[in-house]
Design an enzyme around this catalytic site. Structure first.
Site, PDB file in Angstrom:
ATOM      1  N   LYS B 101      28.385 -31.827  36.815  1.00  0.00           N
ATOM      2  CA  LYS B 101      29.103 -32.087  38.062  1.00  0.00           C
ATOM      3  C   LYS B 101      28.018 -32.206  39.123  1.00  0.00           C
ATOM      4  CE  LYS B 101      31.649 -30.036  41.783  1.00  0.00           C
ATOM      5  NZ  LYS B 101      32.545 -29.031  42.340  1.00  0.00           N
ATOM      6  N   GLY B 162      36.245 -25.215  49.828  1.00  0.00           N
ATOM      7  CA  GLY B 162      36.675 -23.879  50.235  1.00  0.00           C
ATOM      8  C   GLY B 162      37.556 -23.832  51.473  1.00  0.00           C
ATOM      9  N   ALA B 188      37.862 -30.190  45.404  1.00  0.00           N
ATOM     10  CA  ALA B 188      37.707 -29.439  46.659  1.00  0.00           C
ATOM     11  C   ALA B 188      38.805 -29.722  47.667  1.00  0.00           C
ATOM     12  CB  ALA B 188      36.355 -29.699  47.320  1.00  0.00           C
ATOM     13  N   GLY B 189      39.154 -28.672  48.397  1.00  0.00           N
ATOM     14  CA  GLY B 189      40.088 -28.797  49.516  1.00  0.00           C
ATOM     15  C   GLY B 189      41.493 -28.313  49.243  1.00  0.00           C
ATOM     16  N   ASN B 210      38.360 -24.161  42.898  1.00  0.00           N
ATOM     17  CA  ASN B 210      37.813 -22.814  42.686  1.00  0.00           C
ATOM     18  C   ASN B 210      38.422 -21.825  43.673  1.00  0.00           C
ATOM     19  OD1 ASN B 210      34.500 -21.618  41.829  1.00  0.00           O
ATOM     20  ND2 ASN B 210      36.182 -20.415  42.582  1.00  0.00           N
TER      21      ASN B 210
END
Lengths: 66, 260
Positions: B101, B162, B188-189, B210
């Protein structure tokens, strides 16, 4: 002899191989990758790659991340 | 659905379209439970220097069943193509996987990608034999360039890493999906389940997250919620939504009304 390990100076008795260094540091060789003077050392070559005075060594492993 | 509708990246198939991170969990045991609840069969990991002075015997990998879960190393925290390339090579040796990644960050506050350096690193790593999954902006042109450079998938951000803001530019993600021949993974987001569902409804092939799971009050429950959201969104995408209309369209018959 003096080497740089993960950016910090380290005094170690030489001569030694990457395998010897990992053993002395109590690091499980199966779980890490090693860079020797900016090039990745193949795991199969840990036992024959000699670390010399002034060398730069990076030892990394996997940690949590996204 | 799970048996018929597999995610395929670079010839490798995955049963789950939810890819989960391994950072910031309250404990590694909770992380392992969250991975299980999410049904994830691919998780991301970061590459960092071993702490040589304070060695704890416990490794992150003790909590990941590598017979079931594929490890996707990232280059998080890299600010130049050179750093990212170096990290990818180390990750390959540590994990014996040639997947990465790829992150090349351009700004500390937003963690937005440096697309120029990302493209350069993608080209180099593809040439070096890596399966490259670049984390990029929600920019269809950037994604097209990455695909042309040999990326195995493109991973546009939904919002800053995040942030939990949800998909900020839904239409761009939709356009990226329309343009791309490789899988599109919204990375993300995501803040909550509906964000993941939105990403999947507009055609994303997978979602990577995550913080939304690890930072939830109950990460294991949130992981389960995300599993359902991704499945629901995928099903809705495959089912084909109705067109949007400006005004009502009655679902009950307009004839035969009592008293008319």
């Amino acid at each position: 002899m003096k080497i740089t390990l993960n950016g910090e100076p380290l005094e170690v008795a030489g001569p030694l191989t990457v395998s010897d260094l990992l053993t002395r540091l109590d690091i499980d060789a199966r779980r890490v990758a090693v860079e020797h003077n900016l090039s990745v050392v193949r795991r199969a070559l840990f036992g024959t790659t000699e670390v010399r005075d002034g060398d730069e060594i990076e030892i990394v492993n996997f940690v949590g991340g996204g | 659905m799970t048996n018929m509708d597999l995610l395929t990246i670079a010839g490798r198939t995955f049963a789950s379209r939810l890819i989960v991170g391994t950072g910031k969990y309250p404990s590694p045991a909770i992380m392992a439970q969250a991975h299980e609840a999410a049904g994830a069969d691919m998780v991301t990991v970061a590459v960092r220097r071993v702490n040589v002075t304070d060695r704890t015997k416990e490794s992150l990998l003790d909590y990941i069943d590598e017979s079931k879960i594929f490890l996707l190393p990232n280059t998080a925290g890299c600010y130049t193509a050179e750093e990212a390339i170096r990290t990818a090579h180390l990750a390959r040796e540590a994990g014996l996987s040639h997947w990465v990644k790829l992150e090349v960050i351009g700004d500390e506050r937003t963690l937005f990608p440096d697309n120029e350096a990302l493209l350069e690193a993608t080209r180099v790593l593809v040439k070096d034999g890596f399966v490259v999954l670049p984390y990029t902006n929600d920019d269809p042109i950037a994604c097209r360039k990455l695909e042309d450079a040999g990326a195995a998938a493109v991973m546009p951000l939904g919002a800053p890493i995040g942030s939990g803001l949800g998909i900020q530019n839904v239409n761009n993600i939709r356009i990226i999906r329309e343009f791309s021949k490789v899988p599109v993974i919204v990375d993300a987001g995501v803040g909550t389940a509906s964000d993941a569902a939105v990403a999947m409804e507009i055609g994303a092939d997978a979602v990577l997250m995550n913080s939304a799971i690890a930072g939830a009050r109950d990460p294991v429950a949130m992981a389960e919620a995300m599993k359902y959201a991704v499945q629901a969104g995928r099903l809705a995408y495959l089912a084909g939504r109705i067109p949007r209309k400006m005004y009502a369209s009655a679902s009950s018959p307009v004839e035969g009304l009592v008293g008319r």
